[in-house]
Design a protein around this motif. Structure first.
Motif, PDB file in Angstrom:
ATOM      1  N   UNK A   1     -38.562  72.405 -14.608  1.00 61.55           N
ATOM      2  CA  UNK A   1     -38.104  73.448 -13.684  1.00 61.55           C
ATOM      3  C   UNK A   1     -39.304  74.081 -12.995  1.00 61.55           C
ATOM      4  N   UNK A   2     -39.031  74.670 -11.836  1.00 61.50           N
ATOM      5  CA  UNK A   2     -40.033  75.464 -11.128  1.00 61.50           C
ATOM      6  C   UNK A   2     -39.533  76.899 -11.088  1.00 61.50           C
ATOM      7  N   UNK A   3     -40.385  77.860 -11.420  1.00 63.28           N
ATOM      8  CA  UNK A   3     -39.986  79.257 -11.201  1.00 63.28           C
ATOM      9  C   UNK A   3     -40.859  79.835 -10.086  1.00 63.28           C
ATOM     10  N   UNK A   4     -40.221  80.544  -9.191  1.00 61.95           N
ATOM     11  CA  UNK A   4     -40.902  81.106  -8.024  1.00 61.95           C
ATOM     12  C   UNK A   4     -40.922  82.626  -8.105  1.00 61.95           C
ATOM     13  N   UNK A   5     -41.819  83.232  -7.321  1.00 60.36           N
ATOM     14  CA  UNK A   5     -41.999  84.684  -7.384  1.00 60.36           C
ATOM     15  C   UNK A   5     -41.107  85.466  -6.440  1.00 60.36           C
ATOM     16  N   UNK A   6     -39.973  84.900  -6.008  1.00 61.97           N
ATOM     17  CA  UNK A   6     -39.071  85.640  -5.120  1.00 61.97           C
ATOM     18  C   UNK A   6     -38.569  86.902  -5.817  1.00 61.97           C
ATOM     19  N   UNK A   7     -38.734  88.041  -5.146  1.00 58.78           N
ATOM     20  CA  UNK A   7     -38.292  89.317  -5.721  1.00 58.78           C
ATOM     21  C   UNK A   7     -37.019  89.814  -5.041  1.00 58.78           C
ATOM     22  N   UNK A   8     -36.561  90.994  -5.445  1.00 60.64           N
ATOM     23  CA  UNK A   8     -35.305  91.539  -4.910  1.00 60.64           C
ATOM     24  C   UNK A   8     -35.375  91.742  -3.402  1.00 60.64           C
ATOM     25  N   UNK A   9     -36.519  92.220  -2.913  1.00 56.97           N
ATOM     26  CA  UNK A   9     -36.681  92.419  -1.472  1.00 56.97           C
ATOM     27  C   UNK A   9     -36.549  91.096  -0.719  1.00 56.97           C
ATOM     28  N   UNK A  10     -37.169  90.039  -1.261  1.00 61.91           N
ATOM     29  CA  UNK A  10     -37.094  88.717  -0.624  1.00 61.91           C
ATOM     30  C   UNK A  10     -35.652  88.232  -0.527  1.00 61.91           C
ATOM     31  N   UNK A  11     -34.897  88.380  -1.616  1.00 60.90           N
ATOM     32  CA  UNK A  11     -33.507  87.913  -1.648  1.00 60.90           C
ATOM     33  C   UNK A  11     -32.662  88.696  -0.647  1.00 60.90           C
ATOM     34  N   UNK A  12     -32.836  90.024  -0.617  1.00 65.21           N
ATOM     35  CA  UNK A  12     -32.073  90.864   0.321  1.00 65.21           C
ATOM     36  C   UNK A  12     -32.408  90.508   1.769  1.00 65.21           C
ATOM     37  N   UNK A  13     -33.693  90.253   2.041  1.00 68.29           N
ATOM     38  CA  UNK A  13     -34.107  89.846   3.390  1.00 68.29           C
ATOM     39  C   UNK A  13     -33.427  88.531   3.789  1.00 68.29           C
ATOM     40  N   UNK A  14     -33.358  87.599   2.842  1.00 64.42           N
ATOM     41  CA  UNK A  14     -32.755  86.291   3.125  1.00 64.42           C
ATOM     42  C   UNK A  14     -31.262  86.432   3.414  1.00 64.42           C
ATOM     43  N   UNK A  15     -30.587  87.316   2.673  1.00 63.85           N
ATOM     44  CA  UNK A  15     -29.163  87.569   2.944  1.00 63.85           C
ATOM     45  C   UNK A  15     -28.992  88.079   4.373  1.00 63.85           C
ATOM     46  N   UNK A  16     -29.812  89.063   4.760  1.00 62.52           N
ATOM     47  CA  UNK A  16     -29.733  89.627   6.114  1.00 62.52           C
ATOM     48  C   UNK A  16     -30.000  88.555   7.173  1.00 62.52           C
ATOM     49  N   UNK A  17     -31.036  87.739   6.948  1.00 61.87           N
ATOM     50  CA  UNK A  17     -31.384  86.696   7.920  1.00 61.87           C
ATOM     51  C   UNK A  17     -30.256  85.702   8.101  1.00 61.87           C
ATOM     52  N   UNK A  18     -29.625  85.292   7.004  1.00 63.27           N
ATOM     53  CA  UNK A  18     -28.539  84.317   7.094  1.00 63.27           C
ATOM     54  C   UNK A  18     -27.292  84.903   7.746  1.00 63.27           C
ATOM     55  N   UNK A  19     -27.059  86.206   7.533  1.00 59.58           N
ATOM     56  CA  UNK A  19     -25.943  86.876   8.217  1.00 59.58           C
ATOM     57  C   UNK A  19     -26.214  86.920   9.718  1.00 59.58           C
ATOM     58  N   UNK A  20     -27.428  87.308  10.095  1.00 57.06           N
ATOM     59  CA  UNK A  20     -27.779  87.423  11.509  1.00 57.06           C
ATOM     60  C   UNK A  20     -27.779  86.074  12.221  1.00 57.06           C
ATOM     61  N   UNK A  21     -28.078  85.004  11.470  1.00 54.29           N
ATOM     62  CA  UNK A  21     -28.083  83.666  12.067  1.00 54.29           C
ATOM     63  C   UNK A  21     -26.728  82.981  11.960  1.00 54.29           C
TER      64      UNK A  21
END
Length: 343
Positions: free
Chosen positions: A162-182
């Motif tokens: 497995x790979x674990x990445x350093x994505x934090x809560x801010x990153x996840x929330x930003x990605x949700x917003x970006x996918x909604x906007x797109x």
């Protein structure tokens, strides 16, 4: 009058947690932060004893804190994991070469094996060379696609589970917003997942142990622990779309501190109308990597670079994929349309 720690009620508080509003001393903050990550790992059953886990290491605050906490929790709670560091060298002079020095120091500090894979080695291109051809407007598209595949290739070389990445809560929330906007429904459905299953040969499952950790708390943890990390932003990212989502999220957080977690929970609980057509996941006919098209995004971008047609991988040019696969020449009209770097 000094404020006492709201947890131990003995020591003087040194910070007020942005996430909870509690005033804590250093020791209590460290314990709270670490045990919250531990509970996230246990609740989501991210790892199994005996697994080899690659920690994605960029030298930044998130990946440095992740490596530190994973090593600490692995020993404290006897996860039984073998940890390794995997780093990607995009070939950005004055940025990635400096941050890789930090990664190498982390390797010595945490006594973990390190594997570095480079864009030049894998693709024959560095990001410096790519930016010279495509400009600064959509260069992050190239970097993001290439980095994801490069990380998988490094993981395969190390034979990690497995790979674990350093994505934090801010990153996840930003990605949700970006996918909604797109309007990207496919990515919106999976962007809040804390882990991904293996999606084919050469694709290693990934997970995000820091998914519920606020970026501010990660910075505070790294600062008070005096961790060695690289803090300079990428020189090619000032126009990145994510930057605008990040600014919007910070404005929301200043008004309502729980906005970050609210957005994540909204993404986790989204439901979609039955019958919505979703992309069918397959494999790239050229390199075998996961793709919903005949060619994966990486191969299309690389083909465009090698042909001097930087727009080939930007936008919807799926009708050209068959021509690329069969090595057919493009028409003059198609070449004119794709040669412009003003995109």
């Amino acid at each position: 009058m000094p404020v006492l720690c709201s947890s131990c009620s003995e020591k003087r508080a040194v910070l007020k947690r942005p996430k909870t509003g509690h005033s804590l001393c250093k020791a209590c903050f460290f314990w709270a932060f670490e045990e919250e990550v531990h509970r996230t790992i246990v609740a989501a059953k991210l790892f199994r004893p005996g697994e080899t886990v690659g920690v994605a290491a960029s030298g930044g605050k998130d990946s440095t804190v992740l490596a530190h906490v994973m090593k600490l929790l692995n020993e404290r709670h006897s996860y039984g994991l073998e940890l390794m560091l995997i780093s990607v060298d995009e070939g950005i002079t004055g940025y990635r070469d400096d941050s890789l020095e930090t990664v190498k120091r982390n390797q010595q500090q945490y006594e973990l094996p390190l594997k570095i894979v480079s864009y030049e080695e894998l693709y024959g291109w560095t990001m410096d060379a790519i930016v010279k051809q495509v400009g600064l407007k959509n260069n992050c598209t190239f970097c993001g696609v290439f980095r994801r595949q490069a990380l998988d290739r490094g993981a395969v070389m190390l034979k990690v589970d497995k790979i674990c990445t350093g994505h934090n809560a801010d990153d996840v929330a930003e990605t949700v917003l970006m996918n909604i906007l797109r309007g990207d429904i496919a990515r919106l459905r999976r962007c809040t997942a804390i882990s991904t299953a293996s999606e084919g040969d050469g694709v290693v499952p990934r997970c995000k142990p820091l998914k519920y950790a606020y970026e501010k708390e990660i910075v505070l943890y790294a600062y008070f622990k005096k961790l060695d990390y690289f803090s300079t932003e990428c020189i090619y990212s000032p126009n990145a779309y994510r930057g605008y989502a990040r600014t919007f999220l910070k404005d929301l957080e200043s008004i309502r501190p729980s906005s970050i977690m609210d957005i994540i929970h909204s993404g986790e609980n989204l439901s979609f109308r039955e019958g919505v057509k979703m992309p069918v996941q397959g494999t790239c006919s050229r390199c075998g990597y996961i793709s919903s098209q005949a060619l994966c995004k990486s191969c299309v971008l690389l083909e465009g670079l090698n042909r001097g047609l930087p727009k080939l991988g930007i936008g919807k040019h799926h009708r050209l994929h068959e021509k690329i696969l069969s090595q057919q020449p493009l028409t003059e009209r198609e070449e004119r349309k794709l040669k412009s770097v003003d995109f």
